[in-house]
Design a protein around this motif. Sequence first.
Motif, PDB file in Angstrom:
ATOM      1  N   CYS A 118       9.057   5.378  -4.174  1.00  0.00           N
ATOM      2  CA  CYS A 118       9.343   3.991  -4.588  1.00  0.00           C
ATOM      3  C   CYS A 118       8.140   3.454  -5.346  1.00  0.00           C
ATOM      4  N   ASP A 128       1.029   2.923  -5.556  1.00  0.00           N
ATOM      5  CA  ASP A 128       2.209   3.778  -5.701  1.00  0.00           C
ATOM      6  C   ASP A 128       1.862   5.082  -6.407  1.00  0.00           C
ATOM      7  N   THR A 143       2.168  -7.405   0.278  1.00  0.00           N
ATOM      8  CA  THR A 143       2.628  -7.656   1.635  1.00  0.00           C
ATOM      9  C   THR A 143       2.606  -6.430   2.533  1.00  0.00           C
TER      10      THR A 143
HETATM   11  N1  LIG Z   1      10.759  -3.663  -6.506  1.00  0.00           N
HETATM   12  C1  LIG Z   1      10.359  -2.518  -5.943  1.00  0.00           C
HETATM   13  N2  LIG Z   1      10.855  -1.332  -6.373  1.00  0.00           N
HETATM   14  C2  LIG Z   1      10.476  -0.167  -5.813  1.00  0.00           C
HETATM   15  N3  LIG Z   1       9.583  -0.080  -4.819  1.00  0.00           N
HETATM   16  C3  LIG Z   1       9.054  -1.225  -4.353  1.00  0.00           C
HETATM   17  C4  LIG Z   1       9.401  -2.496  -4.877  1.00  0.00           C
HETATM   18  N4  LIG Z   1       8.696  -3.441  -4.208  1.00  0.00           N
HETATM   19  C5  LIG Z   1       7.933  -2.783  -3.317  1.00  0.00           C
HETATM   20  N5  LIG Z   1       8.146  -1.442  -3.389  1.00  0.00           N
HETATM   21  C6  LIG Z   1       7.505  -0.384  -2.604  1.00  0.00           C
HETATM   22  O1  LIG Z   1       6.992  -0.937  -1.388  1.00  0.00           O
HETATM   23  C7  LIG Z   1       5.581  -0.849  -1.347  1.00  0.00           C
HETATM   24  C8  LIG Z   1       4.991  -2.050  -0.643  1.00  0.00           C
HETATM   25  O2  LIG Z   1       5.249  -3.232  -1.360  1.00  0.00           O
HETATM   26  P1  LIG Z   1       4.883  -4.693  -0.821  1.00  0.00           P
HETATM   27  O3  LIG Z   1       5.540  -4.849   0.497  1.00  0.00           O
HETATM   28  O4  LIG Z   1       5.400  -5.623  -1.863  1.00  0.00           O
HETATM   29  O5  LIG Z   1       3.368  -4.758  -0.692  1.00  0.00           O
HETATM   30  C9  LIG Z   1       5.171  -0.677  -2.795  1.00  0.00           C
HETATM   31  O6  LIG Z   1       3.915  -0.054  -2.889  1.00  0.00           O
HETATM   32  C10 LIG Z   1       6.314   0.166  -3.343  1.00  0.00           C
HETATM   33  O7  LIG Z   1       6.174   1.534  -3.014  1.00  0.00           O
END
Ligand SMILES: Nc1ncnc2c1ncn2[C@@H]1O[C@H](COP(=O)(O)O)[C@@H](O)[C@H]1O
Lengths: 282, 369
Positions: free
Chosen positions: A6, A38, A129
């Motif tokens: 992802c 990522d 997050t």
């Molecule tokens: N819109 C998205 N599309 C794909 N993967 C996502 C997306 N948002 C978050 N992720 C995945 O979730 C991880 C944590 O994101 P976050 O919770 O926003 O810090 C990221 O590093 C991505 O691997």
Amino acid sequence: MHIVVCIKQVPDSSQIRVHPVTNTIMRQGVPAIINPYDLLALEEALRLKDCIAGTTVTVLTMGPPQAEDALRKALSFGADHAILVTDRAFAGADTLATSYAIAAAIRQIEKKEPVDLVFAGKQTIDGDTAQVGPGVAKRLNLNLLTYVSKIASLDLDKREIIIHRRAEGGVQVIQTQIPCLITMLEGSNEMRFASMDNMFRAARHPLQIWNKDAAGIEDPAKIGLKGSPTVVSKVFAPHAKTIKAEQIDVERKTSKEIATAMLSKLFREHPKLHAEIAKLAG
Amino acid sequence: MSEQNQSIPPVKKAAGRKKVELDPRLIAYKGVWVFIEHERGEVHSVSWELLGEGRKLADMLGVELAGVVMAAPGESGARFCQEAGFYGADLCYLIEDPVLSDYRNEPFTKGLTDLVNQYQPEILLLGATTLGRDLAGSVATTLQTGLTADCTGLTIDPENRSLAATRPTFGGSLLCTILTLNYRPQMATVRPRVMPTPIPAPDTHRTMRIIPHTLGMVETDIISKVLQFIPDNTQNKAQLPFADIIVAGGRGLKNADNFKLVWNLAKVLGAEVGASRPVVQAGWVDTDRQVGQSGKTVRPKLYIAAGISGAVQHRVGMEDSDVIIAINNDPNAPIFDFATYGIVGNAMQILPALTEAFRQNLAAARLAS
Ligand SMILES: Nc1ncnc2c1ncn2[C@@H]1O[C@H](COP(=O)(O)O)[C@@H](O)[C@H]1O
Ligand SMILES: Cc1cc2nc3c(=O)[nH]c(=O)nc-3n(C[C@H](O)[C@H](O)[C@H](O)COP(=O)(O)OP(=O)(O)OC[C@H]3O[C@@H](n4cnc5c(N)ncnc54)[C@H](O)[C@@H]3O)c2cc1C
């Protein structure tokens, strides 16, 4: 083996400026990049592909149509397939709604080829997050392994994986079953350079572009702004303290004089600090 | 479509938000909870910080503050509950089970989710540690509720009686306040040292109400096994978060050799050494010395910053220091906007001069005593 990574396209936050009057983000000219965390996840997936024959890596992103660039970049590093989940209905999603959509898309992917491992970044640099990974794991009932620093072994016959993960105060060595979802810790690897071949392939490779129906969204009330329990009620710039630093006079002074002036001021205005420092300095 | 993960706050919603009537099913959710994290016989300081903050929230709402302790038998779970009382908790929920001896996502998620479903708190706070973030994400998804990560401020929105959680976004360039309307509990994580540590008040008259709960899970239910735990070597590790004095250096020092001037001053002061991110990236010091948004949050009594510009990502990690002395050759450096004292000058000259001045001052003080 089939791995899904992802990735998210984010603005390069080191280049972000906030408009001083309107407090809005000035995005003009700010480059969009793959979330740096990522890339660690993608690199780890590609390393597994390097050593386990027959491994395919699918990169998945949910984002605006421009997120295609992030996917092409991922292909140029060596990913095999790329899926862009894009639909206006996803706009305004918080982490709960994002994990719902991504989990749905991964289920769609599974219809074609079972997924053994899912990788996500530790966190994004815009949302920051670190919740989407755990959320996706929970929704897909995958064993969750966060803050992984090393994949120690992977036994495809026994479907068993052993990893090292950062815990409070130490490193946990954990054994679990695949399928599982892994988020990688920084410093665990470094992204390779894109090969010429892969760069050419990436430019031509057909992307799969899924709208909410293609992504298998069953409950449209759970995506986008509607499906997000959290709402942003206020956005503001971190307030500057009103008091500016009190400047020590440096005009025509030697460093020694400046230092002496600094100390006497410090200890005069903060007498307790003197005892504090004397205690620490022993 | 460009608005995701709160990355671009939907500003349109921000203005003119109406008072929201809470769904009747959710009115039953009452009380503020803090998840008490512990490791090797000690509670993580972030849990006490959260109890201090939780106490304020509970008082604003006129409800009780509860701690949640999950531990293996023999891990002093009951003692942690008592201690939670000293830090302001009215009661504690305690789950003791052998499978909880090491942190694993599955049993902790089940335990905490079950407790929430049974006792229905309106607010649930966890530390934004590796454990807290792993657990909070799973619990919020299981409960299908909102979670605001890495908050720097928590208060109650009087209009909705809901939790108003403020957090940095876009790498600290902006702050946003987030509400979880019509979902309960409202969950938030807070990084260690962002909130001050409350002063414990051991009160022998008050008895802590402990509400025991069973986990309802056996080892064979759990797929993940902890094979080994390799404790960090804490001996040479920086203890930045709790340091009383920190001398920190930035890119303005130009090279690793000059950075020794920071160590020299720290040594004279008995201080810890901190650094900005470029210094860590250049490998002049270890990662655990980075102060700031993606490093440690510190709140020392004295923070000396040499050759650090004071970018917002650095600032958020150290602006709560009692006294800040900034040394920078650029009179317009942002660090002078929030430091207590400023010295406009060359750090390569000022640092040795300060080191010598402190050395002499301390030697004189020792003689006098
Ligand atoms: N819109 C998205 N599309 C794909 N993967 C996502 C997306 N948002 C978050 N992720 C995945 O979730 C991880 C944590 O994101 P976050 O919770 O926003 O810090 C990221 O590093 C991505 O691997
Ligand atoms: C997502 C994200 C997270 C980040 N997290 C962090 C973090 O946790 N911590 C962090 O620190 N940064 C972080 N950053 C980086 C941050 O934005 C700044 O780039 C960084 O703090 C700048 O470090 P610096 O002040 O040492 O270097 P610079 O910005 O290069 O500043 C050097 C300063 O030294 C001064 N100087 C030069 N020569 C001298 C001299 N001879 N004597 C005295 N002063 C001199 C200059 O005037 C200048 O002000 C993050 C960035 C992003 C995008």
